[in-house]
Write a protein that holds these residues in place. Structure first.
Motif, PDB file in Angstrom:
ATOM      1  N   PRO A  36       0.843  -1.197   0.000  1.00 55.96           N
ATOM      2  CA  PRO A  36       0.000   0.000   0.000  1.00 55.96           C
ATOM      3  C   PRO A  36       0.878   1.247   0.000  1.00 55.96           C
ATOM      4  O   PRO A  36       2.066   1.181   0.369  1.00 55.96           O
ATOM      5  CB  PRO A  36      -0.769  -0.121   1.317  1.00 55.96           C
ATOM      6  N   LEU A  37       0.330   2.354  -0.420  1.00 56.80           N
ATOM      7  CA  LEU A  37       1.062   3.604  -0.278  1.00 56.80           C
ATOM      8  C   LEU A  37       1.212   3.892   1.209  1.00 56.80           C
ATOM      9  O   LEU A  37       0.219   3.898   1.955  1.00 56.80           O
ATOM     10  CB  LEU A  37       0.330   4.741  -0.975  1.00 56.80           C
ATOM     11  N   LYS A  38       2.430   4.115   1.660  1.00 60.16           N
ATOM     12  CA  LYS A  38       2.673   4.273   3.089  1.00 60.16           C
ATOM     13  C   LYS A  38       1.927   5.471   3.669  1.00 60.16           C
ATOM     14  O   LYS A  38       1.458   5.421   4.817  1.00 60.16           O
ATOM     15  CB  LYS A  38       4.171   4.389   3.356  1.00 60.16           C
ATOM     16  N   MET A  39       1.793   6.527   2.887  1.00 61.28           N
ATOM     17  CA  MET A  39       1.084   7.701   3.402  1.00 61.28           C
ATOM     18  C   MET A  39      -0.386   7.367   3.638  1.00 61.28           C
ATOM     19  O   MET A  39      -0.995   7.835   4.605  1.00 61.28           O
ATOM     20  CB  MET A  39       1.226   8.879   2.439  1.00 61.28           C
ATOM     21  N   ASP A  40      -0.975   6.518   2.785  1.00 61.37           N
ATOM     22  CA  ASP A  40      -2.366   6.108   2.978  1.00 61.37           C
ATOM     23  C   ASP A  40      -2.496   5.177   4.178  1.00 61.37           C
ATOM     24  O   ASP A  40      -3.462   5.266   4.950  1.00 61.37           O
ATOM     25  CB  ASP A  40      -2.885   5.403   1.724  1.00 61.37           C
ATOM     26  N   ALA A  41      -1.543   4.257   4.316  1.00 61.81           N
ATOM     27  CA  ALA A  41      -1.577   3.319   5.439  1.00 61.81           C
ATOM     28  C   ALA A  41      -1.460   4.059   6.769  1.00 61.81           C
ATOM     29  O   ALA A  41      -2.117   3.698   7.755  1.00 61.81           O
ATOM     30  CB  ALA A  41      -0.448   2.299   5.298  1.00 61.81           C
ATOM     31  N   LEU A  42      -0.640   5.093   6.812  1.00 60.49           N
ATOM     32  CA  LEU A  42      -0.480   5.880   8.034  1.00 60.49           C
ATOM     33  C   LEU A  42      -1.731   6.700   8.327  1.00 60.49           C
ATOM     34  O   LEU A  42      -2.176   6.799   9.480  1.00 60.49           O
ATOM     35  CB  LEU A  42       0.741   6.794   7.896  1.00 60.49           C
ATOM     36  N   GLU A  43      -2.327   7.249   7.288  1.00 55.91           N
ATOM     37  CA  GLU A  43      -3.542   8.050   7.459  1.00 55.91           C
ATOM     38  C   GLU A  43      -4.683   7.208   8.012  1.00 55.91           C
ATOM     39  O   GLU A  43      -5.494   7.681   8.819  1.00 55.91           O
ATOM     40  CB  GLU A  43      -3.926   8.659   6.110  1.00 55.91           C
ATOM     41  N   LEU A  44      -4.766   5.939   7.588  1.00 50.91           N
ATOM     42  CA  LEU A  44      -5.799   5.034   8.074  1.00 50.91           C
ATOM     43  C   LEU A  44      -5.779   4.904   9.588  1.00 50.91           C
ATOM     44  O   LEU A  44      -6.816   4.712  10.226  1.00 50.91           O
ATOM     45  CB  LEU A  44      -5.611   3.658   7.434  1.00 50.91           C
ATOM     46  N   LEU A  45      -4.591   5.038  10.188  1.00 54.28           N
ATOM     47  CA  LEU A  45      -4.402   4.823  11.620  1.00 54.28           C
ATOM     48  C   LEU A  45      -4.521   6.083  12.448  1.00 54.28           C
ATOM     49  O   LEU A  45      -4.361   6.040  13.669  1.00 54.28           O
ATOM     50  CB  LEU A  45      -3.008   4.217  11.860  1.00 54.28           C
TER      51      LEU A  45
END
Length: 389
Positions: A36-45
């Protein structure tokens, strides 16, 4: 001999980045996994960015052994799930866990046990998972279809996890299936006749969405969805904040030709949403948009200079017909018309050759019948498990 497993409680932004990296470390050798795009994965959390936290709360944990991160898990409670009717899988005492990764069964046991302890302290008496972290994100554990990559917003997991989760006392409570088909081939003659009949019906209009009116169209689709799906198992109403959040993320893969709204005598009563498979375009980016990934992705999203991406796969994540028409012949006719129009445009305008529909609940007979009628077949199965605590 391996050392003891310690549980690290994620608290800071740096901790969340570390939580994201666990998934990369444990899956990098799997050729079917799509980073996944890391920025998206971080935003999810992140509360304040992901509107799920407006109706849910939870914690994140990392398993550490001999100084190495060897697994991760979330434990969380969705307050909309607590309000869900029991016949749809809800209840005031049901919590969730998800975002699960583990290097071996020992780590899996410790992580799941820790998540269960967290849920017990919150007053929960049943755990349902994996839910990562909303049922609208990546629900269920992949138990069939490990040999090929998931499409956009679908999960991928090690085939070992099924046995480890079941060994922890979990039993499957619902399967979610995806269906694939060759969209270069015309549909069977019966379906073609149904579509032709609908085209002769002056009461029916099948229109494309207008991306220039993105907000209004999204609100219209949401209103149909919340009506059409409201009796389904696991249904949670999507909030306005969530539709805005998802819409902003997915707007680059929204195309007028790939989302249709069906109207009967001028009333919008059904929709079908289709996305080009973003995973095909970002798989080789390894989760990073910078320094060069953003240029590659934008080029691919725009199809070079054509304005339309060229992809092999189209995913249909959502379809819906208002309840008042469900179980009628008109409902299936509208569905087949939307599917056929989008199939043609997917092939002619986007160069696609494969479609994936779902997920579809295993016992959703209406959608299963439609999938069977167009000669698609199950290619992936995601299982949601439950356990009394």
């Amino acid at each position: 001999m391996a050392g003891a497993i310690e549980i690290f409680h994620v608290k800071t932004v740096a901790d969340k980045k570390r939580f994201v990296e666990v998934q990369f470390a444990l899956n990098k050798a799997d050729p079917a996994w799509v980073p996944p795009l890391k920025m998206d994965a971080l935003e999810l959390l992140t509360p304040g960015k992901n509107p799920w936290f407006e109706h849910g709360h939870g914690d994140l944990f990392i398993a550490v052994r001999d100084g190495r991160d060897v697994g991760r898990i979330s434990a969380h409670i969705d307050h909309l799930w607590l309000d869900m009717p029991a016949e749809q899988g809800g209840g005031r005492d049901i919590g969730n866990w998800g975002l699960f990764e583990a290097v071996d069964q020992e780590v899996a046991n410790v992580l799941i046990g820790h998540a269960e302890d967290w849920l017990r302290k919150e007053g929960m008496t049943k755990a349902v998972g994996p839910i990562s972290i909303s049922i609208w994100d990546e629900p269920g554990l992949l138990i069939k279809g490990h040999d090929h990559s998931p499409t956009v917003m679908m999960g991928h997991h090690s085939p070992k996890y099924e046995a480890w989760i079941e060994a922890a006392g979990y039993a499957g409570i619902k399967d979610l299936n995806t269906y694939e088909l060759d969209i270069t081939k015309p549909f069977p003659p019966l379906i073609q006749r149904i579509v032709s009949s609908g085209e002769r019906n002056p009461r029916i209009t099948i229109r494309k969405v207008d991306k220039s009116k993105f907000k209004q169209e999204a609100e219209l689709i949401l209103s149909i969805l919340n009506d059409a799906w409201s009796d389904n198992w696991g249904f949670l109403p999507i909030t306005d904040a969530e539709i805005n959040y998802v819409g902003k993320k997915l707007k680059p893969i929204v195309f007028n030709e790939l989302i249709r709204i069906a109207e009967v005598e001028g009333e919008p009563v059904a929709f079908m949403m289709t996305w080009p498979d973003l995973n095909e375009m970002q798989k080789d980016l390894n989760g990073n948009l910078f320094p060069f990934g953003v240029v590659k992705l934008l080029w691919r999203l725009n199809g070079g200079f054509s304005g339309k991406p060229k992809v092999r796969t189209m995913r249909v994540p959502l379809m819906g017909v208002k309840k008042k028409l469900q179980a009628t012949r008109l409902a299936s006719q509208l569905a087949f018309m939307m599917i056929e129009y989008i199939r043609k445009d997917s092939v002619e305008l986007f160069g696609a050759s494969r479609g994936e529909i779902g997920w579809i609940l295993e016992d959703n007979q209406g959608m299963v019948s439609i999938a069977d009628a167009i000669e698609s077949h199950i290619n992936k199965v995601y299982r949601i498990y439950g356990k009394a605590l």
